[in-house]
Design an enzyme around this catalytic site. Structure first.
Site, mmCIF file in Angstrom:
data_model
loop_
_atom_site.group_PDB
_atom_site.id
_atom_site.type_symbol
_atom_site.label_atom_id
_atom_site.label_comp_id
_atom_site.label_asym_id
_atom_site.label_seq_id
_atom_site.Cartn_x
_atom_site.Cartn_y
_atom_site.Cartn_z
ATOM 1 N N CYS A 163 0.811 -1.227 0.000
ATOM 2 C CA CYS A 163 0.000 0.000 0.000
ATOM 3 C C CYS A 163 0.846 1.280 0.000
ATOM 4 O O CYS A 163 0.405 2.316 -0.484
ATOM 5 C CB CYS A 163 -0.989 -0.007 1.151
ATOM 6 S SG CYS A 163 -0.319 -0.617 2.695
ATOM 7 N N CYS B 198 -3.318 -2.781 -1.266
ATOM 8 C CA CYS B 198 -2.239 -3.635 -0.776
ATOM 9 C C CYS B 198 -1.783 -4.690 -1.779
ATOM 10 O O CYS B 198 -1.237 -5.730 -1.395
ATOM 11 C CB CYS B 198 -2.663 -4.285 0.544
ATOM 12 S SG CYS B 198 -2.982 -3.070 1.857
ATOM 13 N N LYS C 146 -6.064 -9.171 10.993
ATOM 14 C CA LYS C 146 -6.008 -7.724 10.814
ATOM 15 C C LYS C 146 -7.376 -7.244 10.348
ATOM 16 O O LYS C 146 -7.885 -7.696 9.322
ATOM 17 C CB LYS C 146 -4.945 -7.377 9.787
ATOM 18 C CG LYS C 146 -4.774 -5.883 9.553
ATOM 19 C CD LYS C 146 -3.620 -5.641 8.603
ATOM 20 C CE LYS C 146 -3.407 -4.178 8.312
ATOM 21 N NZ LYS C 146 -2.334 -3.985 7.319
ATOM 22 N N LYS D 181 -4.270 -7.227 15.123
ATOM 23 C CA LYS D 181 -4.192 -5.797 14.882
ATOM 24 C C LYS D 181 -5.545 -5.262 14.422
ATOM 25 O O LYS D 181 -6.158 -5.877 13.565
ATOM 26 C CB LYS D 181 -3.150 -5.559 13.789
ATOM 27 C CG LYS D 181 -3.033 -4.128 13.350
ATOM 28 C CD LYS D 181 -2.040 -4.040 12.241
ATOM 29 C CE LYS D 181 -2.077 -2.617 11.713
ATOM 30 N NZ LYS D 181 -1.302 -2.445 10.533
HETATM 31 C C1 PBG Z 1 -0.081 -1.778 5.751
HETATM 32 C C2 PBG Z 1 -0.199 -1.441 7.177
HETATM 33 C C3 PBG Z 1 -1.130 -0.614 7.842
HETATM 34 C C4 PBG Z 1 -0.719 -0.536 9.172
HETATM 35 C C5 PBG Z 1 0.406 -1.342 9.299
HETATM 36 N N1 PBG Z 1 0.698 -1.930 8.065
HETATM 37 C C6 PBG Z 1 -2.254 0.198 7.382
HETATM 38 C C7 PBG Z 1 -3.357 -0.309 6.620
HETATM 39 O O1 PBG Z 1 -3.625 -1.515 6.545
HETATM 40 O O2 PBG Z 1 -4.006 0.570 6.038
HETATM 41 C C8 PBG Z 1 -1.387 0.292 10.237
HETATM 42 C C9 PBG Z 1 -0.521 0.723 11.354
HETATM 43 C C10 PBG Z 1 -1.080 1.785 12.227
HETATM 44 O O3 PBG Z 1 -2.208 2.273 12.043
HETATM 45 O O4 PBG Z 1 -0.358 2.154 13.149
HETATM 46 N N2 PBG Z 1 -0.896 -2.753 5.244
HETATM 47 ZN ZN ZN Z 2 -0.987 -2.761 2.911
#
Ligand code: PBG
Ligand code: ZN
Length: 327
Positions: free
Chosen positions: A124, A132, A197, A250
Site C-alpha cells: 500500500c 495492498c 487484521k 491488529k
Molecule cells: C499496511 C499497514 C497498515 C498498518 C500497518 N501496516 C495500514 C493499513 O492496513 O491501512 C497500520 C498501522 C497503524 O495504524 O499504526 N498494510
Molecule cells: Zn498494505
C-alpha cells in the site's frame, strides 16, 4: 470451608506496595516492545506526523541514529515502513534491491547488529492507488499479489532483514513467502504474520504518515470485518498451518477478546499492534490534560499483556522504555 459470617478479604493482599508487588500477575519490560520507524525516501530531514505527536518520518540518513536510540533503551526490535520516491500500479519499488526499506534494513543492521529488524511486507505504500496489491478492476488480485510479495520478501531477506512481516491479508501469503524464502537460502528468516487484521478506522493517522490511503474504495475485501471473532481463529489457524513463526492481532485496543482467543488457540508467540489511532487518542487527551499519559499508557500496555500479548508493537515504546528504565 469458610466459617459462616466470615468476610473473605481480597484487600489483605492489597494493603501495601510490597505485597501488591508480590501478587502482581502481569509485568512490563522493555523487552516486550517493538518500535515502528517510517523511513521516507523523499525527505532529507525528519518531518513530524501531525496526527501522531512525537512520531516523525525520517530520511535514510537518520535510521542509524534512530536504531541506536532504540537499542540504548533496551528495546529489542524495530519494524520498518517505507515511503518510496516512485509509486506505480504494482508497487514495484517494494522489490527494488535499492528500495528505501532495503537500504533502511542495511543501515539499521550496520548501526546496531543486535537489534531485530522487522520489515512490514505489503504494497500500500508503494502503489499509486494505495491498495495492498495488484488490482484486477476494482479489487486486489490475490494470486498475482502473492507473486510480488515473494519478490519483496526475498529482497528484504537478501538485504539482511531479521523477520518478514506480511501485512496485506492476502490468502496464502505465509505459505507462498515461506516456500520462496526456503528455496532461496533464507530458511532461518522467521515470518511474523499479520494473521488477524481488521478493516479499522484506527489506521487513519498511519495512512497520513505513510501516504497509503486507498485512492478509491476501502480494504474490506481483504482486511477482516470488525464484527467477526470466529473468523479470527480461522485466519490464525491457517497461518499456523502455513508455517508462520509469530502471529499478530491488529488493532489491539478494541480487540482484547481476539488477543485472548488467539493466544489460547495456538502455541505460537503472539504480537499485537497498538496502532496509530490508538496512539493518537491517548496523545490528544493527554495534551488536553484530560488524562495522565504515563499512567494510561502503562495501564493500556499492561492490558495487552494480560490479554495474552507476548510482544507489543507501539509508538509509545520509547516513552514506555524511558519510564521503565527510570523505575
Ligand atoms: C499496511 C499497514 C497498515 C498498518 C500497518 N501496516 C495500514 C493499513 O492496513 O491501512 C497500520 C498501522 C497503524 O495504524 O499504526 N498494510
Ligand atoms: Zn498494505
Amino acid at each position: 470451608m469458610h466459617k459462616q459470617n466470615m468476610i473473605i478479604r481480597p484487600r489483605r493482599t492489597r494493603q501495601n506496595a510490597t505485597i501488591r508487588n508480590m501478587v502482581r500477575e502481569t509485568t512490563l519490560s522493555t523487552h516486550d516492545f517493538i518500535y515502528p520507524l517510517f523511513v521516507d525516501e523523499t525527505i532529507s530531514d525528519p518531518v513530524p506526523v501531525a496526527s501522531m505527536p512525537g512520531v516523525s518520518r525520517i530520511p535514510l540518513s537518520c535510521v542509524g541514529k534512530a536504531v541506536e536510540e532504540v537499542a540504548s533503551l533496551d528495546i529489542p526490535g524495530i519494524i520498518l515502513f517505507g515511503i518510496p520516491k516512485e509509486k506505480d500500479t504494482t508497487g514495484s519499488s517494494g522489490w527494488d534491491k535499492h528500495g528505501i526499506v532495503q537500504e533502511a534494513i542495511r543501515a539499521a543492521k550496520q548501526a546496531s547488529p543486535e537489534t531485530c529488524v522487522i520489515a512490514d511486507t505489503c504494497f500500500c505504500e508503494y502503489t499509486d492507488h494505495g491498495h495492498c496489491g495488484v488490482l484486477d478492476g476494482e479489487t486486489v488480485d490475490n494470486d498475482v499479489t502473492l507473486i510480488n510479495l515473494c519478490k519483496e520478501a526475498l529482497s528484504y531477506a537478501d538485504a539482511g532483514v531479521d523477520i518478514i512481516a506480511p501485512s496485506g491479508m492476502m490468502d496464502g501469503m505465509v505459505d507462498a513467502i515461506r516456500t520462496r524464502l526456503d528455496h532461496d537460502g533464507h530458511q532461518n528468516v522467521p515470518i511474523m504474520s499479520y494473521a488477524v487484521k481488521y478493516a479499522s478506522g484506527y489506521f487513519g493517522p498511519f495512512r497520513d504518515a505513510v501516504d497509503s490511503s486507498p485512492g478509491f474504495g476501502d480494504r474490506a475485501t481483504y482486511q477482516m470485518d470488525p464484527a467477526n471473532a470466529r473468523e479470527a481463529l480461522r485466519e490464525a489457524l491457517l497461518d499456523v498451518e502455513e508455517g508462520a513463526d509469530i502471529l499478530m492481532v491488529k488493532p489491539a485496543l478494541a480487540y482484547m477478546d481476539i488477543i485472548r482467543t488467539v493466544k489460547d488457540a495456538t502455541h505460537l508467540p503472539l504480537a499485537v499492534y497498538n496502532v496509530s489511532g490508538e496512539y493518537a487518542m491517548i496523545k490528544a487527551a493527554a495534551e488536553k490534560g484530560w488524562i495522565d499519559e504515563q499512567r494510561v499508557v502503562l495501564e493500556t500496555m499492561t492490558g495487552f499483556k494480560r490479554a495474552g500479548a507476548d510482544m507489543i508493537i507501539s509508538y509509545h515504546a520509547l516513552d514506555v522504555a524511558r519510564w521503565l528504565n527510570d523505575g
